[in-house]
Design an enzyme around this catalytic site. Structure first.
Site, short mmCIF file in Angstrom:
data_model
loop_
_atom_site.label_atom_id
_atom_site.label_comp_id
_atom_site.label_asym_id
_atom_site.label_seq_id
_atom_site.Cartn_x
_atom_site.Cartn_y
_atom_site.Cartn_z
CE LYS A 1 -3.93 1.43 1.93
NZ LYS A 1 -6.22 0.67 3.00
CD GLU B 1 -30.59 -15.93 0.65
OE1 GLU B 1 -29.83 -15.95 1.43
OE2 GLU B 1 -31.24 -16.93 0.48
#
Lengths: 656, 656
Positions: free
Chosen positions: B255, B391
């Site tokens: 990073k 879902e």
């Protein structure tokens, strides 16, 4: 083989009753129940430490049935053991076979899916929406640790159910926090509702996934009593070994075990009735014969210890001003501004220092929600649970902590709570004492754009603020403080209240509107300006926009009233009285999609029929990034001048 | 090393621009961007097959940036490559460096997080709410397969982000369906927002988890160009090998790569400004020197093939009566009753046979939602995607299928769609043409209890029905048919409409109210009975309850009007006109929590100020199990007699 024969006998007895009660109900899941007959029999007759006479005893082991539709098998055992049922302790009575046969009846406490609030205290949480139980078990284990209670939390999860991502969020969470008191039991009965489970959820693949997550996995025949008992005992040994990994049990089971006619596809969620029922029961009797099933060994359940949970002293929470001083934030006073999200952090820390039951959770944004003010205090760190980027697990863990008698405050961006709305609804159904704080609410965070903005959350939570939970309180209080003082006070008020609350906090610093002397309460509102021409109702950031609009309206000769409606529900009569004092003219302001404050006011105005006129201003298109809050407010039609314009047109005046 | 030096040069160039544009914006995530500099440089300058002049070309490879906050690095590459931007094709122009520097400005198409609808067609979906991208990539791959297009879908996922359970739902889905065109790239830069990522998301553990899920995992140094290129080439070889497992890339990155001053904790989401910016840029220049970075190799991008996607013929959809005949359901006509969920199955199958763009998804309840009528038809089976009990993944896969030019119909219990509300909102933000059908809506399913009942969904979707999406249509249509004929017609209407729709279907069989001749449309309503004393507004199951109430009211001499308000939004003037014809008296009926139809009617009545009176009847407490719908209706205060009672009291009459 007295252990095996005893377990077989009990397993078959409760499997038979599962078929009978679902037949009586005309619906339910007996074949799933039968696949768990032995596991539940061993847990409830031999292994768990609990008292049928006091199933919610704080020292007792817990069983979380994540695959809630399997509940008939637990009901059957409770009916045989006379486990207490009833909505209140006063109403408790031992469960009977007749109670079991009342499954799913309107007047029965034996509901279609587990729910402690319907009168089944053996359970800690409502389940039935799949994938949530392991997180609840983790929360129960976390509460036990905080309270110094040595207990075990068993959690039964379906193989098909283990496709839900939340299960794997919980698996990681349990490993992160070494919550080895949790014993996850995967019930691999191979058949899901509409077809066989995926090759991704076979016992072998589930085992590999759990091992990859750092678990010791015990694969057992879920109908072999000694094998199950041995695995459970291994968990008992490992849980206190600091060098051991968490233990998970993968049980190979048969859906419709013991009755061939009920096995294979097409039996999910279908009770056997008439001849089919008789056949299933006869097959189970034959299986009993064949296995030499008989109760020839004593039951072993009972509490592990009589020790009481630690007594915990609460003290008064310091004032907001004192908290600012003590936490080195006094400069905010001079600055005249403070973000409500930061005030939440201040309140959470002050609350934690005063109340040992308060615990906090966050989803890797604690430096944005300011929950870090709690986590960074060495006196509080052991009551903080970093949940990482997994909001569903966080909310269900919080529900579990609540079931463990704690007061959990869970925080993340309001937008990211949407991820957990099903978990939140199930927590409300469970009667959980859940406090949720969603930061960066509405559009005032501007630059990050709509993927970080909470826009439909007011409509969602208003649905719960307008109904009642099991304890008669609103299903959920919906709070939106407009300044730091109010945010601090409402955080304390949430802790005092027994029930779910959702508070929205803001990203930008906002001016102080109140002082320590001002009092706020759930269900309250504050009249900031009293006028006679127009009632403006706002909350949060929009109160500050409204204040600016008021000046301009005054210049137009309009004398408006401003109400800070920081709570839903609210005092409806008081708001209508204010409207009447303003010719029935109402303008509502909110920086979210419709269905929130505006609709709440429109509901009571329309119900009254007194000829009120309610003009709603809210976000009516998808926002985007903007570098400044003012820009995005104007883009969404909520700028100060637009508010003035709408107020004028509502009064059928034109600006001069 | 011309490949490496070229990639280093481009990586450093776009990393520098990422710092500059976030500094200009005053917010954003440059250090995350820098951790992806090499991966994005190789993909966009060397490896992907696409055309900057036509970034949304259906044949082009796609890049889904699941960790949306890293978007500056992609924006930077697009600015350098002149990738087309603009809200419509007519407005397209090559992106410039100036565009990049307008990041997050109100009038800029370069939004804070990816969103094609704000004018960035290189992206397929709005991301920024984490954990959704891999599912979207799977949907894009599924669409490519259905359309016979050979393309690759690259998806970049953060290590901290991979804690989201949905990522693992997608991992299983991709394996189940062998969607090997997807190339998941895990960006392991070790630092999350508030602290280091969990030990459960290290490169080693992610690798083990992916292998356990059946993936071939390639671990690479994410700043070593040849290593990245080799891994991507391995994916290209494996994707067409039927014997090969799906390939995933785990990239170890830094990073703030290339500028030491930007590395370590405390730099997440914080642009470097002033001296810090100058220092970061200087460090990147020094890194370039040190690596001998220079562009000494030709760019390689461009489409893989010129082949056109298959032309697809649509035909007219058969009538409901013909469909019943053809599918062997004519008996329903004699019976006089059919469940709206079954009518959905009939319509979905008829629609699929007529329209090759229609695809269907379900979450292991296809035998309850009746999506199985589609999946069981051999002509349609290859356009059905079983998503199992997951879902969130289902909804995002559907959004990906929509981005791949398909018309996806996703179904599960309405209650379980709640699980995916964040994914639904992001799909709406993405302009997805998503059709959702939630079955077992409201309380009429009775026996299963509240864990299976959808109660706040009306309030949630109403928030979207009352705002506008990017195309000017309602954010989402909310439909609730009252009979099978209407359910059939509305399913067809959803397919014709370009935009999100949510339809609620019912568990019980309900009487036919309509015939093939009746026409229904999004935004429509039906006047079933015309009276003059009272306007009753209902939809779904409550229309049938209202019909029964009407008879009893008639016996009391009350002449009521009944409107079947099957759509939100609706024709507001028409409803108010009907109310005026009924003395302004309105009674609304819904078997869900408040905030739905009742509030929608109250909103327009209160806005009008014409002195309407709106009495709302809805569910105001948590339901429980009951064996019959009538029992639970009465328990929730929605029984026929209770409706009559409320109607009488609204008219200030008492029953005789």
């Amino acid at each position: 083989m007295s252990f095996d024969s005893t377990v077989h006998a009990k397993a078959i007895e409760i499997a038979k009753l599962s078929y009978q009660m679902t037949a009586a109900a005309g619906s339910g899941h007996p074949t799933t129940a039968a696949s768990l007959a032995h596991i539940v029999a061993i847990l409830m007759y031999q292994h768990m430490r609990y008292e049928p006479a006091n199933p919610s005893h704080p020292l007792s082991d817990r069983l979380v049935l994540s695959e809630g539709h399997a509940c008939p098998i637990v009901y059957a055992a409770c009916a045989d053991l006379g486990v207490m049922i009833g909505k209140t302790k006063e109403q408790w009575r031992p469960m009977t076979r007749e109670d079991a046969m009342s499954l799913r009846a309107l007047n029965s406490v034996v509901d279609g899916h587990p729910n402690p609030c319907e009168g089944f205290p053996f359970f800690d949480a409502a389940t039935g929406s799949l994938g949530q139980g392991l997180s609840i078990a983790a929360g129960l284990a976390a509460a036990a640790r905080v309270n110094g209670i040595d207990k075990r939390i068993f959690c039964i999860i379906g193989d098909g159910e283990s496709r839900e991502g939340q299960i794997w969020e919980a698996v990681d969470f349990i490993k992160d926090h070494r919550l080895t008191a949790v014993c996850p039991i995967f019930n691999c009965n191979h058949l899901a509702q509409s077809e066989a489970v995926s090759a991704q959820q076979t016992p072998a693949v589930l085992t590999a996934k759990l091992q990859a997550a750092g678990y010791e996995v015990l694969v057992v025949d879920g109908h072999q009593p000694s094998a199950i008992q041995e695995a459970l005992s291994t968990h008992a040994q490992r849980m206190h070994d600091p060098a051991a990994n968490p233990v998970a049990i993968v049980a190979k089971t048969v859906k419709g075990w013991g009755s061939a006619s009920q096995q294979g596809d097409g039996h999910h969620g279908k009770p056997a009735e008439g001849d089919a029922l008789a056949k299933a029961l006869a097959e189970l009797d034959a299986t009993a014969q064949q296995l030499g099933a008989m109760v020839d060994m004593a039951m072993k359940i009972g509490l592990m210890s009589a020790e009481k949970p630690r007594a915990k002293e609460r003290s008064a929470v310091m004032s907001f001003s004192d908290a600012l001083k003590q936490f080195g934030l006094e400069s905010a006073r001079q600055k005249g501004k403070l973000a409500t999200r930061r005030a939440y952090g201040v309140a959470l820390r002050a609350l934690g220092l005063a109340n040992p039951d308060v615990v906090a959770l966050d989803a890797d944004v604690k430096n944005s929600t300011f929950a870090e003010m709690f986590s960074k205090d060495p006196k509080l760190a052991d009551r903080f649970f970093e949940c990482r980027i997994a909001e569903q697990n966080m909310v269900s863990v919080a529900a579990g902590l609540s079931a463990g008698r704690m007061i959990p405050f869970a925080s993340t961006f309001a937008k990211f709570f949407v991820r957990a709305y099903d978990q939140i609804e199930m927590a409300i159904n469970s009667g959980a004492n859940l406090k949720m704080v969603g930061s960066h609410a509405g559009i005032s965070l501007a630059a990050d754009g709509p993927s970080q903005m909470s826009l439909p959350d007011m409509a969602w939570f208003r649905a719960f603020s307008s109904m009642k939970g099991h304890n008669g309180h609103p299903g959920c209080y919906l709070l939106q403080p407009s300044d730091a003082v109010q945010a601090y006070a409402l955080t304390l008020a949430m802790a005092e209240h027994d029930g779910p609350c959702y508070m929205r906090t803001l990203r930008p610093d906002v001016e102080f509107l109140y002082t320590d002397e001002d009092k706020f309460q759930l269900g309250g509102h504050e009249v900031l300006v009293e006028g006679r021409d127009l009632l403006i109702v706002a909350s949060g950031y929009m109160v500050h926009e409204a204040n600016k609009a008021l000046e301009k309206l005054d210049a137009q000769g309009i004398d408006a009233t401003l109400v800070d409606l920081y709570s839903l529900p609210f005092d409806e009569e008081a708001i209508l009285d204010l409207a009447n004092e303003n010719n029935g003219m109402i303008l509502t302001l909110e920086d979210n999609y419709g269905g929130g404050i505006g609709s709440a006011v429109a509901d009571i105005a329309a119900a009254d029929g007194g000829g009120f006129t309610v003009k709603q201003m809210c976000v009516t298109k998808i926002p985007k990034s903007a570098r400044e809050p003012d820009e995005i407010m104007a883009y969404c039609g909520l700028g100060v001048d637009q508010i003035v314009q709408q107020a004028m047109s509502l009064l059928e005046l034109s600006a001069t």
